[in-house]
Design a protein around this motif. Structure first.
Motif, PDB file in Angstrom:
ATOM      1  N   VAL A   1      34.123  -3.296  -1.211  1.00  0.00           N
ATOM      2  CA  VAL A   1      34.844  -1.946  -1.229  1.00  0.00           C
ATOM      3  C   VAL A   1      35.548  -1.589   0.300  1.00  0.00           C
ATOM      4  CG1 VAL A   1      34.886   0.443  -1.729  1.00  0.00           C
ATOM      5  CG2 VAL A   1      33.928  -1.323  -3.196  1.00  0.00           C
TER       6      VAL A   1
ATOM      7  N   TRP B   1      38.629   2.960  -1.970  1.00  0.00           N
ATOM      8  CA  TRP B   1      38.539   4.217  -1.946  1.00  0.00           C
ATOM      9  C   TRP B   1      39.627   5.079  -1.012  1.00  0.00           C
ATOM     10  CZ3 TRP B   1      32.879   3.025  -1.805  1.00  0.00           C
ATOM     11  CH2 TRP B   1      32.258   3.453  -2.578  1.00  0.00           C
ATOM     12  N   ILE B   2      40.240   6.031  -1.555  1.00  0.00           N
ATOM     13  CA  ILE B   2      41.283   6.675  -0.775  1.00  0.00           C
ATOM     14  C   ILE B   2      40.828   8.286  -0.942  1.00  0.00           C
ATOM     15  CG2 ILE B   2      43.504   7.542  -0.726  1.00  0.00           C
ATOM     16  CD1 ILE B   2      44.289   5.081  -2.046  1.00  0.00           C
ATOM     17  N   ALA B   3      40.795   8.622   0.521  1.00  0.00           N
ATOM     18  CA  ALA B   3      40.478  10.001   0.616  1.00  0.00           C
ATOM     19  C   ALA B   3      41.340  10.696   1.652  1.00  0.00           C
ATOM     20  CB  ALA B   3      39.077  10.367   1.273  1.00  0.00           C
ATOM     21  N   ALA B   4      41.814  12.037   1.463  1.00  0.00           N
ATOM     22  CA  ALA B   4      42.775  12.738   2.042  1.00  0.00           C
ATOM     23  C   ALA B   4      42.233  13.832   2.994  1.00  0.00           C
ATOM     24  CB  ALA B   4      43.805  13.347   1.275  1.00  0.00           C
TER      25      ALA B   4
ATOM     26  N   LEU C   1      33.662  12.171   5.554  1.00  0.00           N
ATOM     27  CA  LEU C   1      34.205  11.390   4.434  1.00  0.00           C
ATOM     28  C   LEU C   1      33.578   9.858   4.982  1.00  0.00           C
ATOM     29  CD1 LEU C   1      37.867  12.604   3.818  1.00  0.00           C
ATOM     30  CD2 LEU C   1      35.965  12.192   2.168  1.00  0.00           C
TER      31      LEU C   1
ATOM     32  N   GLN D   1      31.033   9.209   6.346  1.00  0.00           N
ATOM     33  CA  GLN D   1      29.587   9.284   6.155  1.00  0.00           C
ATOM     34  C   GLN D   1      29.428   8.939   4.678  1.00  0.00           C
ATOM     35  OE1 GLN D   1      26.546   8.508   7.003  1.00  0.00           O
ATOM     36  NE2 GLN D   1      26.612   9.796   8.706  1.00  0.00           N
ATOM     37  N   ARG D   2      30.109   9.388   3.685  1.00  0.00           N
ATOM     38  CA  ARG D   2      29.943   9.602   2.441  1.00  0.00           C
ATOM     39  C   ARG D   2      30.317   7.986   1.883  1.00  0.00           C
ATOM     40  NH1 ARG D   2      31.557  13.666  -1.794  1.00  0.00           N
ATOM     41  NH2 ARG D   2      30.583  11.885  -2.666  1.00  0.00           N
ATOM     42  N   MET D   3      31.395   7.603   2.746  1.00  0.00           N
ATOM     43  CA  MET D   3      31.899   6.181   2.237  1.00  0.00           C
ATOM     44  C   MET D   3      30.609   5.172   2.761  1.00  0.00           C
ATOM     45  SD  MET D   3      35.935   6.128   2.878  1.00  0.00           S
ATOM     46  CE  MET D   3      36.789   6.932   1.797  1.00  0.00           C
TER      47      MET D   3
ATOM     48  N   ASP E   1      27.354   5.777   3.094  1.00  0.00           N
ATOM     49  CA  ASP E   1      26.258   5.918   1.994  1.00  0.00           C
ATOM     50  C   ASP E   1      26.293   5.104   0.897  1.00  0.00           C
ATOM     51  OD1 ASP E   1      25.414   8.032   3.427  1.00  0.00           O
ATOM     52  OD2 ASP E   1      26.218   9.725   2.150  1.00  0.00           O
ATOM     53  N   HIS E   2      27.753   4.816   0.356  1.00  0.00           N
ATOM     54  CA  HIS E   2      28.161   3.864  -0.707  1.00  0.00           C
ATOM     55  C   HIS E   2      28.330   2.419  -0.252  1.00  0.00           C
ATOM     56  CE1 HIS E   2      28.693   6.513  -4.171  1.00  0.00           C
ATOM     57  NE2 HIS E   2      28.979   7.273  -3.462  1.00  0.00           N
ATOM     58  N   GLN E   3      27.828   2.062   1.170  1.00  0.00           N
ATOM     59  CA  GLN E   3      27.856   0.868   1.733  1.00  0.00           C
ATOM     60  C   GLN E   3      29.379   0.098   1.559  1.00  0.00           C
ATOM     61  OE1 GLN E   3      24.443   0.726   2.626  1.00  0.00           O
ATOM     62  NE2 GLN E   3      24.155   2.360   1.059  1.00  0.00           N
TER      63      GLN E   3
END
Lengths: 345, 345
Positions: free
Chosen positions: B70, B102-105, B116, B118-120, B122-124
């Motif tokens: 990912v 993953w897409i984040a704006a 963001l 950081q959160r990504m 967290d999901h390795q």
DNA sequence: CTGAAAGCGCTTACAG
DNA sequence: CTGAAAGCGCTTACAG
């Protein structure tokens, strides 16, 4: 000892527990907002977490059956402004609610829909938002418990809640507006009619024509720039040429405007036009383009909230339909006169 | 016994192993393409997998330190066509290579960038593609090993490879084209100049002006529709009014065209215009809009491939820069005459 | 209110 | 070429 084997030096729950002089469980409880924790204990845990810069490993949480806090969005094409706008609002809404979102585009290949759903399921996605590709049919086992909400169009093969724009009604209203200008021969123009939302717009067109006792013309379908030109030529030739067209989506409108430009046909004099879907610069265009405005951002937000509710309630999709009204933006391509002093935007 | 506790009835490796009459390890080896497996054993495993419809649980694989397959994409705004096009091509390329994205704006909120990331993490996530928000500064510990490739603009604070369009050169060429029409007073027009790519375009403009010994005008900055109008009014008033503008991106071009429309100023007679960034219907617009065409799909693809290479090679970002040339689409808003018979697209 | 044990579904060494 | 054991970093019962 066991720790020495670790390749990644990431801080773990155990590290935090050791630092705080507490059991792993206590730290876990703190992290999950468990109520019965002494202020003092909580303080110790918090300090240890801050000092160590601890971050929970999501893979471990997910493996234990915790929600992943990730949803998937599957759409035909992310480069298409309609879907891009939906995707943006889905993403914003999801993020506000603590969810990350996977986005995948199918490029209208129906077989990749099920494949993408499968791949997202492999990652224990909490739910899926799907704008399915034309030919696709889903089966119950493709989903197996994963909540799914269909957007813009229903999904064939399964019972799923879905959120759409009131395409039929908006199309009806737009065509009615064209009729109010006195046009009698109006054609619906566009690309593939295999998509549910396009079908709905065509039906809306047909209903409006029938209501006035006028002839329903066959759907004027084109494939690309070239065929758009010849289709429009054909509409304008013959004994009773078409007086207005109703392009079924923004892409069709652009093709129509290109063709009319190439053919040197003026709008609305040579051919009036009411677009389903607003286009960028539509209000600055000569003539300004009348259009059905689709509330894409709202659609994305409502669909996302609905999916998150299903997830939270552990409720399955039951076929509930939510429809969002669209509005008409009347400008001049439909035949209306310019009101130069009234700002349209 | 232990199995009876399981809430999800998902098929596991153990189920497959039991069915095939083999050890869990053997099945795992088969799944991971381990070479030394008897044809016969492989057959048994394959059959068991098919019969049971087994799918590996990615969370468990990730927890063991396997790649997640990912990647994350962080951009300012997904509804912006420029980024939507990039996002689509990133997604396509990644999917072809077996990656989910993953897409984040961020909506230009610089603080959400690090959040963001950081959160990504967290999901390795295996890697990140980032078009950073104006004010953001990243620190080394924000990334901690995760490969990152910057797109469209470099990232401040860390050394990261990045992929951009040759903004400066393209801007230079566009302004040179305007100069070739004999315009002497040309202004660069746009919104915030805090973004690297916009800065580059302004520099390109300045260089082109200086090269001809002409006056470099201050950047004509607007905020919104209203200020765009007054800024343009100002440019056109005074003793030596501006003859041409060079909007620094598509959004600016749209604002300019709206303003010119409202002010009843014709293009290019009243004011010539060369847009940085092509706009939809730009070729059908009256006059057709000359523009720098940005190869967004190529940018997305190259950046993605580059990131995947870094991931595969376990190589860190070292500040390598990849630039992609942009092309000029000459139409008529710049002052060129219509060549009605030559198709421009 | 806090903790020691078992287990989620895989893979990494280590044996044979 | 195949397997039994240990462990990844968490959480779910079950005790106390």
């Amino acid at each position: 000892m066991a720790n020495s084997i670790r390749r990644s030096k990431a801080v773990t729950l155990a590290d935090v527990a050791k630092r705080a002089g507490l059991a792993v469980m206590t730290v876990s409880r703190y992290l999950n907002g468990y109520p019965n924790i002494t202020k003092k204990t909580a303080r110790k845990v918090k300090d240890a977490i801050d000092e160590l810069g601890y971050r929970p490993n999501q893979a471990a949480r997910i493996l234990m059956g915790q929600p992943s806090n990730v949803i998937g969005l599957i759409i035909p094409n992310l480069a298409n402004p309609f879907f891009a706008s939906i995707a943006h609002s889905v993403q914003q809404t999801a993020l506000q609610c603590g969810y990350l979102v996977w986005i995948a585009a199918t490029n209208d290949e129906s077989k990749s829909d099920t494949e993408l759903i499968q791949r997202m399921r492999d990652h224990q996605v909490d739910g899926i938002l799907l704008a399915s590709s034309p030919g696709m049919i889903l089966h119950k086992h493709d989903l197996d418990q994963v909540p799914l909400v269909a957007i813009d169009r229903p999904v064939k093969g399964i019972t799923a809640d879905y959120v759409t724009i009131e395409d039929r009604m908006a199309a009806h209203a737009a065509v009615e507006h064209l009729l109010s200008h006195g046009y009698q021969r109006i054609a619906c123009f566009g690309l593939s009619a295999m998509i549910y939302s396009i079908e709905e717009r065509i039906i809306g067109y047909q209903e409006a024509m029938k209501a006035k006792g006028l002839a329903v013309l066959p759907y004027a379908q084109c494939e690309d720039k070239k065929s758009a030109k010849s289709v429009i030529c054909k509409l304008l030739s013959g004994r009773s040429p078409v007086q207005a067209i109703f392009p079924a989506n923004a892409t069709a409108t652009i093709l129509a405007l290109e063709a009319l430009n190439d053919l040197n046909i003026s709008v609305p004099e040579g051919l009036a036009l009411f677009s389903y879907g607003d286009i960028p610069l539509g209000h600055v265009f000569r003539p300004p383009i009348s259009a059905v405005r689709q509330p894409t951002a709202l659609l994305g937000e409502i669909a996302t909230r609905h999916l998150l509710e299903l997830i939270a309630a552990k409720r399955p999709s039951t076929g509930v339909r939510t429809t969002i009204p669209a509005s008409l933006v009347i400008r001049q391509s439909c035949g209306c006169a310019a009101h130069s002093d009234i700002p349209t935007e």
